[in-house]
Design a protein around this motif. Structure first.
Motif, PDB file in Angstrom:
ATOM      1  N   UNK A 326      21.814   5.267  -0.537  1.00 20.17           N
ATOM      2  CA  UNK A 326      20.491   5.793  -0.199  1.00 20.17           C
ATOM      3  C   UNK A 326      19.446   5.208  -1.139  1.00 20.17           C
ATOM      4  N   UNK A 327      18.192   5.198  -0.660  1.00 24.77           N
ATOM      5  CA  UNK A 327      17.037   4.887  -1.504  1.00 24.77           C
ATOM      6  C   UNK A 327      15.956   5.919  -1.200  1.00 24.77           C
ATOM      7  N   UNK A 328      15.067   6.112  -2.159  1.00 21.81           N
ATOM      8  CA  UNK A 328      13.931   7.019  -1.971  1.00 21.81           C
ATOM      9  C   UNK A 328      12.667   6.184  -1.790  1.00 21.81           C
ATOM     10  N   UNK A 334       2.488  13.367  -2.111  1.00 18.27           N
ATOM     11  CA  UNK A 334       3.457  13.732  -3.147  1.00 18.27           C
ATOM     12  C   UNK A 334       4.875  13.929  -2.594  1.00 18.27           C
ATOM     13  N   UNK A 335       5.176  13.304  -1.484  1.00 16.52           N
ATOM     14  CA  UNK A 335       6.495  13.440  -0.881  1.00 16.52           C
ATOM     15  C   UNK A 335       7.245  12.115  -0.926  1.00 16.52           C
ATOM     16  N   UNK A 336       8.567  12.244  -0.972  1.00 14.80           N
ATOM     17  CA  UNK A 336       9.467  11.095  -0.923  1.00 14.80           C
ATOM     18  C   UNK A 336      10.534  11.384   0.120  1.00 14.80           C
ATOM     19  N   UNK A 337      10.951  10.329   0.780  1.00 14.35           N
ATOM     20  CA  UNK A 337      11.972  10.483   1.819  1.00 14.35           C
ATOM     21  C   UNK A 337      13.213   9.670   1.423  1.00 14.35           C
ATOM     22  N   UNK A 366      12.326   3.163  -8.284  1.00  9.10           N
ATOM     23  CA  UNK A 366      13.058   2.173  -9.041  1.00  9.10           C
ATOM     24  C   UNK A 366      14.383   2.713  -9.578  1.00  9.10           C
ATOM     25  N   UNK A 367      14.432   3.971  -9.985  1.00 10.16           N
ATOM     26  CA  UNK A 367      15.663   4.562 -10.499  1.00 10.16           C
ATOM     27  C   UNK A 367      15.976   5.809  -9.675  1.00 10.16           C
ATOM     28  N   UNK A 368      16.841   5.630  -8.663  1.00  9.15           N
ATOM     29  CA  UNK A 368      17.125   6.717  -7.730  1.00  9.15           C
ATOM     30  C   UNK A 368      17.927   7.831  -8.383  1.00  9.15           C
ATOM     31  N   UNK A 369      18.787   7.500  -9.321  1.00  6.99           N
ATOM     32  CA  UNK A 369      19.613   8.526  -9.950  1.00  6.99           C
ATOM     33  C   UNK A 369      18.770   9.470 -10.798  1.00  6.99           C
ATOM     34  N   UNK A 370      17.841   8.917 -11.563  1.00 10.60           N
ATOM     35  CA  UNK A 370      16.955   9.770 -12.363  1.00 10.60           C
ATOM     36  C   UNK A 370      16.109  10.655 -11.451  1.00 10.60           C
ATOM     37  N   UNK A 371      15.612  10.090 -10.357  1.00 11.94           N
ATOM     38  CA  UNK A 371      14.815  10.878  -9.410  1.00 11.94           C
ATOM     39  C   UNK A 371      15.648  12.008  -8.807  1.00 11.94           C
ATOM     40  N   UNK A 372      16.898  11.703  -8.420  1.00 14.58           N
ATOM     41  CA  UNK A 372      17.762  12.719  -7.835  1.00 14.58           C
ATOM     42  C   UNK A 372      18.040  13.851  -8.822  1.00 14.58           C
TER      43      UNK A 372
END
Length: 377
Positions: A326-328, A334-337, A366-372
């Motif tokens: 997955x990617x965001x 202010x939304x991300x999918x 750029x960093x999906x894990x940190x965002x998750x």
């Protein structure tokens, strides 16, 4: 008279009140109906909203041109042309086993010993043939001496010569039989030594101590394979067979060593399809550096001639979740999918090719894990 008249006057009044009360008991149908159903839609599970989106750096997917590729799975198998069965022509009982499945053996190495009645019979026939030949030779020499002195006829001399020649043939035949069975005339014994015909790895074992060996009619006691070169057998769906051509190269990745890439050559595409899953076996010949073991799972990548353009993003932008990638992507306000993608090959500078899900020029976190992790807190 007044009381009677008053009673008659009150009765219609009470009757009217009663009827009026009965009429009110029916009520309003609309007022007694259940309230209308209110549908509450669930929120999109792949959409999240954050208070400060600026704290998450974004990366822009860039275009990358590469040849079309097909990735399939397969297994490591021994090269049949490099696999040699170990056989025992003599029947009998195994008395010693000197090698086991998986051992690396050298040519001429002793593998097992078989006690055989065939060998005993062969030695008996050999001894009888030697004794008969000795007697025939003596008689021939005597007949020759007598013929030279004119004591016997030519016919008797030729008969003695014929007997000697046949006796020599019997000795040669019995000697060859001993050699074929695995014996030697210098070491007469009922035990047959079975040795390795070639060097390699024992990939199959069908005997144990005290087991019986039935000669050529039984399973081979051992199979020795030269694993310096192996076959990679892959299943390719019939719709993808156009992307596979004999003589082309393929990249091989072992599941046990995913960071190592091996190159093999497509040697054959079997002409028969599996009628159940509609796949054809594709054979790839690969030089084995010593890491490949028979039965290992591999991933083979075939590169076509047609070039395609795909998106490339940083490897950190891809989130591996539930066996998917997955990617965001920013969705505004202010939304991300969260978008599912199909990953391609790994490129230099920690970049990852995306085959589908993201287009060149599109922005991703750029960093999906940190965002998750931040969203789940």
């Amino acid at each position: 008279m007044r009381r009677a008249g008053l009673g008659l006057a009150v009765f219609p009044l009470a009757l009217g009140v009663c009827l009026a009360g009965c009429g009110d008991s029916k009520g309003d149908p609309k007022a007694e109906a259940p309230p209308p159903v209110k549908v509450e839609r669930e929120e999109d599970a792949n959409a999240v909203q954050v208070e400060h989106p600026e704290q998450f750096a974004l990366a822009t997917a860039v275009a990358h041109e590469s040849r079309s590729q097909l990735t399939v799975t397969g297994t490591v198998n021994p090269d049949i042309s490099r696999s040699v069965p170990v056989i025992s022509i003599a029947t009998g009982r195994v008395v010693e086993v000197h090698a086991r499945l998986g051992d690396t053996v050298k040519k001429g190495q002793l593998l097992l010993r078989v006690q055989s009645a065939d060998m005993s019979g062969a030695f008996s026939d050999y001894r009888k043939a030697v004794a008969d030949e000795k007697l025939a030779r003596i008689q021939f020499e005597r007949a020759k001496l007598l013929y030279d002195k004119g004591a016997i006829s030519l016919n008797d001399f030729q008969t003695a010569e014929d007997v000697e020649n046949k006796a020599q043939v019997d000795v040669e035949n019995t000697t060859e039989r001993l050699r074929v069975l695995g014996g030697s005339i210098e070491h007469p014994a009922a035990i047959v030594d079975i040795r390795a015909p070639v060097s390699g790895v024992i990939t199959d074992q069908q005997v144990t101590t005290a087991a019986g060996v039935a000669g050529l009619g039984s399973p081979n006691p051992f199979t020795i394979s030269d694993l310096s070169y192996v076959w990679i057998l892959c299943d390719v769906y019939e719709n993808d067979l156009a992307n596979v051509q004999v003589g082309e190269t393929a990249e091989i990745r072992l599941n046990a060593y995913p960071d190592k890439i091996f190159t093999g050559r497509i040697s054959n595409v079997l002409p028969v399809l599996d009628p159940t899953i509609r796949t054809a076996k594709v054979r790839i010949e690969v030089r084995n550096p010593g890491l490949m073991r028979v039965g290992m799972f591999v991933t083979a990548t075939f590169h076509g001639q047609k070039k395609e353009t795909h998106a490339v993003v940083p490897a950190t932008a891809i989130l591996h979740l539930h066996d998917r990638n997955w990617v965001y992507v920013p969705a505004g306000d202010k939304k991300f999918r969260r978008v599912e993608v199909t990953s391609g090959v790994m490129l230099k500078e920690n970049l990852q090719e995306i085959l589908s899900g993201v287009q060149p020029g599109q922005q991703v976190v750029q960093n999906a894990l940190v965002f998750q992790n931040t969203v789940e807190q």
